[in-house]
Motif scaffolding. Structure first.
Motif, PDB file in Angstrom:
ATOM      1  N   CYS A 161      35.382  26.857  38.346  1.00 56.82           N
ATOM      2  CA  CYS A 161      34.319  26.628  39.324  1.00 56.82           C
ATOM      3  C   CYS A 161      33.068  27.399  38.907  1.00 56.82           C
ATOM      4  O   CYS A 161      33.116  28.304  38.080  1.00 56.82           O
ATOM      5  N   ALA A 162      31.923  27.048  39.478  1.00 57.11           N
ATOM      6  CA  ALA A 162      30.640  27.634  39.083  1.00 57.11           C
ATOM      7  C   ALA A 162      30.607  29.142  39.313  1.00 57.11           C
ATOM      8  O   ALA A 162      30.108  29.903  38.481  1.00 57.11           O
ATOM      9  N   LYS A 163      31.148  29.568  40.433  1.00 55.11           N
ATOM     10  CA  LYS A 163      31.159  30.995  40.773  1.00 55.11           C
ATOM     11  C   LYS A 163      31.926  31.804  39.739  1.00 55.11           C
ATOM     12  O   LYS A 163      31.439  32.825  39.230  1.00 55.11           O
ATOM     13  N   HIS A 164      33.109  31.328  39.391  1.00 54.23           N
ATOM     14  CA  HIS A 164      33.925  32.061  38.434  1.00 54.23           C
ATOM     15  C   HIS A 164      33.425  31.883  37.003  1.00 54.23           C
ATOM     16  O   HIS A 164      33.633  32.763  36.170  1.00 54.23           O
ATOM     17  N   GLN A 165      32.765  30.766  36.695  1.00 51.65           N
ATOM     18  CA  GLN A 165      32.209  30.574  35.354  1.00 51.65           C
ATOM     19  C   GLN A 165      31.094  31.588  35.092  1.00 51.65           C
ATOM     20  O   GLN A 165      30.997  32.149  34.006  1.00 51.65           O
ATOM     21  N   ARG A 166      30.260  31.833  36.100  1.00 56.38           N
ATOM     22  CA  ARG A 166      29.198  32.830  35.953  1.00 56.38           C
ATOM     23  C   ARG A 166      29.789  34.220  35.726  1.00 56.38           C
ATOM     24  O   ARG A 166      29.344  34.975  34.857  1.00 56.38           O
ATOM     25  N   ARG A 167      30.799  34.549  36.500  1.00 52.50           N
ATOM     26  CA  ARG A 167      31.437  35.858  36.361  1.00 52.50           C
ATOM     27  C   ARG A 167      32.186  35.961  35.034  1.00 52.50           C
ATOM     28  O   ARG A 167      32.159  37.010  34.375  1.00 52.50           O
ATOM     29  N   LEU A 168      32.816  34.865  34.634  1.00 49.11           N
ATOM     30  CA  LEU A 168      33.546  34.818  33.368  1.00 49.11           C
ATOM     31  C   LEU A 168      32.605  35.055  32.192  1.00 49.11           C
ATOM     32  O   LEU A 168      32.918  35.822  31.277  1.00 49.11           O
ATOM     33  N   THR A 169      31.429  34.443  32.240  1.00 50.26           N
ATOM     34  CA  THR A 169      30.443  34.620  31.177  1.00 50.26           C
ATOM     35  C   THR A 169      30.024  36.081  31.060  1.00 50.26           C
ATOM     36  O   THR A 169      29.946  36.627  29.953  1.00 50.26           O
ATOM     37  N   ASN A 170      29.769  36.728  32.194  1.00 51.59           N
ATOM     38  CA  ASN A 170      29.391  38.140  32.174  1.00 51.59           C
ATOM     39  C   ASN A 170      30.511  39.018  31.634  1.00 51.59           C
ATOM     40  O   ASN A 170      30.263  39.960  30.880  1.00 51.59           O
ATOM     41  N   GLU A 171      31.742  38.718  32.011  1.00 55.02           N
ATOM     42  CA  GLU A 171      32.881  39.524  31.553  1.00 55.02           C
ATOM     43  C   GLU A 171      33.121  39.338  30.049  1.00 55.02           C
ATOM     44  O   GLU A 171      33.480  40.289  29.362  1.00 55.02           O
ATOM     45  N   ILE A 172      32.915  38.128  29.540  1.00 54.19           N
ATOM     46  CA  ILE A 172      33.057  37.879  28.101  1.00 54.19           C
ATOM     47  C   ILE A 172      31.997  38.666  27.346  1.00 54.19           C
ATOM     48  O   ILE A 172      32.269  39.288  26.318  1.00 54.19           O
ATOM     49  N   LYS A 173      30.772  38.657  27.861  1.00 56.25           N
ATOM     50  CA  LYS A 173      29.693  39.401  27.212  1.00 56.25           C
ATOM     51  C   LYS A 173      29.959  40.899  27.245  1.00 56.25           C
ATOM     52  O   LYS A 173      29.675  41.611  26.278  1.00 56.25           O
ATOM     53  N   ARG A 174      30.519  41.398  28.332  1.00 56.32           N
ATOM     54  CA  ARG A 174      30.872  42.818  28.410  1.00 56.32           C
ATOM     55  C   ARG A 174      31.967  43.168  27.413  1.00 56.32           C
ATOM     56  O   ARG A 174      31.933  44.210  26.758  1.00 56.32           O
ATOM     57  N   ALA A 175      32.966  42.288  27.306  1.00 51.13           N
ATOM     58  CA  ALA A 175      34.063  42.520  26.369  1.00 51.13           C
ATOM     59  C   ALA A 175      33.563  42.512  24.931  1.00 51.13           C
ATOM     60  O   ALA A 175      34.043  43.290  24.092  1.00 51.13           O
ATOM     61  N   ARG A 176      32.598  41.661  24.629  1.00 47.85           N
ATOM     62  CA  ARG A 176      32.010  41.650  23.296  1.00 47.85           C
ATOM     63  C   ARG A 176      31.269  42.960  23.034  1.00 47.85           C
ATOM     64  O   ARG A 176      31.346  43.516  21.944  1.00 47.85           O
ATOM     65  N   GLN A 177      30.533  43.426  24.020  1.00 47.12           N
ATOM     66  CA  GLN A 177      29.768  44.660  23.880  1.00 47.12           C
ATOM     67  C   GLN A 177      30.695  45.856  23.639  1.00 47.12           C
ATOM     68  O   GLN A 177      30.363  46.756  22.873  1.00 47.12           O
ATOM     69  N   MET A 178      31.854  45.843  24.273  1.00 48.28           N
ATOM     70  CA  MET A 178      32.822  46.922  24.120  1.00 48.28           C
ATOM     71  C   MET A 178      33.736  46.707  22.907  1.00 48.28           C
ATOM     72  O   MET A 178      34.678  47.463  22.697  1.00 48.28           O
ATOM     73  N   ALA A 179      33.481  45.656  22.135  1.00 48.73           N
ATOM     74  CA  ALA A 179      34.234  45.311  20.920  1.00 48.73           C
ATOM     75  C   ALA A 179      35.675  44.914  21.221  1.00 48.73           C
ATOM     76  O   ALA A 179      36.571  45.113  20.401  1.00 48.73           O
ATOM     77  N   LEU A 180      35.929  44.359  22.398  1.00 43.32           N
ATOM     78  CA  LEU A 180      37.259  43.842  22.719  1.00 43.32           C
ATOM     79  C   LEU A 180      37.385  42.378  22.311  1.00 43.32           C
ATOM     80  O   LEU A 180      38.483  41.891  22.072  1.00 43.32           O
ATOM     81  N   ARG A 212      41.371  28.221  37.461  1.00 41.64           N
ATOM     82  CA  ARG A 212      42.539  29.108  37.375  1.00 41.64           C
ATOM     83  C   ARG A 212      42.389  30.326  38.267  1.00 41.64           C
ATOM     84  O   ARG A 212      43.369  30.846  38.786  1.00 41.64           O
ATOM     85  N   PHE A 213      41.163  30.780  38.444  1.00 38.61           N
ATOM     86  CA  PHE A 213      40.932  32.004  39.205  1.00 38.61           C
ATOM     87  C   PHE A 213      40.964  31.741  40.708  1.00 38.61           C
ATOM     88  O   PHE A 213      41.306  32.633  41.471  1.00 38.61           O
ATOM     89  N   CYS A 214      40.601  30.531  41.134  1.00 36.69           N
ATOM     90  CA  CYS A 214      40.712  30.179  42.553  1.00 36.69           C
ATOM     91  C   CYS A 214      42.172  29.902  42.921  1.00 36.69           C
ATOM     92  O   CYS A 214      42.617  30.239  44.012  1.00 36.69           O
ATOM     93  N   ALA A 215      42.904  29.282  41.986  1.00 39.71           N
ATOM     94  CA  ALA A 215      44.297  28.933  42.250  1.00 39.71           C
ATOM     95  C   ALA A 215      45.183  30.177  42.309  1.00 39.71           C
ATOM     96  O   ALA A 215      46.071  30.271  43.158  1.00 39.71           O
ATOM     97  N   ASP A 216      44.946  31.119  41.428  1.00 41.34           N
ATOM     98  CA  ASP A 216      45.745  32.344  41.378  1.00 41.34           C
ATOM     99  C   ASP A 216      44.840  33.534  41.672  1.00 41.34           C
ATOM    100  O   ASP A 216      44.136  34.022  40.795  1.00 41.34           O
ATOM    101  N   LYS A 217      44.857  33.992  42.895  1.00 36.22           N
ATOM    102  CA  LYS A 217      43.990  35.094  43.319  1.00 36.22           C
ATOM    103  C   LYS A 217      44.371  36.416  42.638  1.00 36.22           C
ATOM    104  O   LYS A 217      43.563  37.327  42.550  1.00 36.22           O
TER     105      LYS A 217
END
Length: 87
Positions: free
Chosen positions: A51-70, A15-20
């Motif tokens: 894709c692998a690139k966005h999955q890695r970034r997605l994982t980090n962003e999910i973990k950040r959102a959890r840390q911020m209680a979002l 989804r992230f490659c298709a819609d920049k």
């Protein structure tokens, strides 16, 4: 005897490659919730098609959102699910 058509799965796409313009940011939990199960697990890229690139970034962003209680860590932390009272 009738011939059966073989099941052909739909082509998965990132989804992230298709819609920049789609932001991949911890500040957008509405987008990140699509990639987390009801129990709080991050969905694998073979299922979501990310894709692998966005999955890695997605994982980090999910973990950040959890840390911020979002986002919640587990269903126990979710406001939607009420705790079972012990009998």
């Amino acid at each position: 005897m009738a011939f059966r058509k073989k099941f052909t799965p739909r082509k998965k796409f990132c989804r992230f490659c298709a819609d920049k313009e789609l932001p991949l940011d911890y500040k957008r939990p509405d987008i990140l919730r699509d990639f987390v199960t009801e129990r709080g697990k991050i969905i694998a890229r073979r299922i979501t098609g990310t894709c692998a690139k966005h999955q890695r970034r997605l994982t980090n962003e999910i973990k950040r959102a959890r840390q911020m209680a979002l986002l919640f860590y587990t269903t126990v932390h979710s406001t939607d699910v009420k705790k079972r009272s012990s009998i």
